[in-house]
Design an enzyme around this catalytic site. Sequence first.
Site, PDB file in Angstrom:
ATOM      1  N   CYS A   1      33.737  34.246  34.526  1.00 35.22           N
ATOM      2  CA  CYS A   1      32.505  34.009  33.706  1.00 35.22           C
ATOM      3  C   CYS A   1      32.174  35.311  32.891  1.00 35.22           C
ATOM      4  O   CYS A   1      33.116  35.656  32.132  1.00 35.22           O
ATOM      5  CB  CYS A   1      31.504  33.480  34.719  1.00 35.22           C
ATOM      6  SG  CYS A   1      29.874  32.932  33.793  1.00 35.22           S
TER       7      CYS A   1
ATOM      8  N   HIS B   1      33.316  28.490  36.310  1.00 33.67           N
ATOM      9  CA  HIS B   1      33.463  29.143  37.772  1.00 33.67           C
ATOM     10  C   HIS B   1      34.397  28.231  38.545  1.00 33.67           C
ATOM     11  O   HIS B   1      34.010  27.217  39.014  1.00 33.67           O
ATOM     12  CB  HIS B   1      31.993  29.056  38.250  1.00 33.67           C
ATOM     13  CG  HIS B   1      30.881  29.954  37.919  1.00 33.67           C
ATOM     14  ND1 HIS B   1      31.033  31.322  38.214  1.00 33.67           N
ATOM     15  CD2 HIS B   1      29.981  29.899  36.705  1.00 33.67           C
ATOM     16  CE1 HIS B   1      29.956  31.962  37.360  1.00 33.67           C
ATOM     17  NE2 HIS B   1      29.627  31.289  36.555  1.00 33.67           N
TER      18      HIS B   1
ATOM     19  N   GLU C   1      35.052  28.853  41.661  1.00 34.76           N
ATOM     20  CA  GLU C   1      34.390  28.627  42.948  1.00 34.76           C
ATOM     21  C   GLU C   1      33.309  27.747  42.984  1.00 34.76           C
ATOM     22  O   GLU C   1      33.014  27.330  44.173  1.00 34.76           O
ATOM     23  CB  GLU C   1      33.958  30.126  43.420  1.00 34.76           C
ATOM     24  CG  GLU C   1      32.600  30.512  42.860  1.00 34.76           C
ATOM     25  CD  GLU C   1      32.774  30.930  41.371  1.00 34.76           C
ATOM     26  OE1 GLU C   1      31.556  31.573  40.792  1.00 34.76           O
ATOM     27  OE2 GLU C   1      33.770  30.956  40.629  1.00 34.76           O
TER      28      GLU C   1
END
Length: 211
Positions: free
Chosen positions: A83, A192, A194
Amino acid sequence: MSTTKVAVLDYGSGNLHSAMRAIARIGVDVEVTSDPKVALAADGLVVPGVGAFDACMRGLRSVGGEKMIGTRLAGGRPVLGICVGMQILFEDGIEHGIETEGCGEWPGTVERLDAPVLPHMGWNTVEAPADSVLFAGMDADTRFYFVHSYAAQKWELPDPERLAPPKLTWAEHGSRFLAAVENGPLSATQFHPEKSGDAGAQLLRNWVNSL
């Protein structure tokens, strides 16, 4: 547990524990740290980031993070930006009329997307090259989770004469922007991983397997 060790750089900006948990979930020894010795010794360094470009750069410089990144890359040691952690790898960023110098690992300026709705928040597909390492094993319908209003919207680094050219992945939200870059030991994603479920886990696994 894998013998591979990954460090997540703590410079006061980023989904540190989300990134740590996502990497740990794929069976990797991971540590959140601002210690240069740990960051430099790890097999891979993850540089997360959320919020404003300027704030992230101030936080990064406060711990000498730009030097850690530069030192690792000079030795061919892998780094993954996420990001705003991707955005700060470029020369500079412009937000609300404020221009901030970035790490300068790649030429170019991070600017506001030209889109009717911002931020670009939610799931989106990407256009990855066929030989991508990060996106290996994924099809064109795979979606990743984005939350951003700014991005690098063109690639300005000339193709090297002797080395393999960088692998560029694109996405679109109003305007076309770089969703990921794979450039030797330096990789980054605007989305992202994650927060991207199984697809994000696969991308992180692909990156770890390349270390």
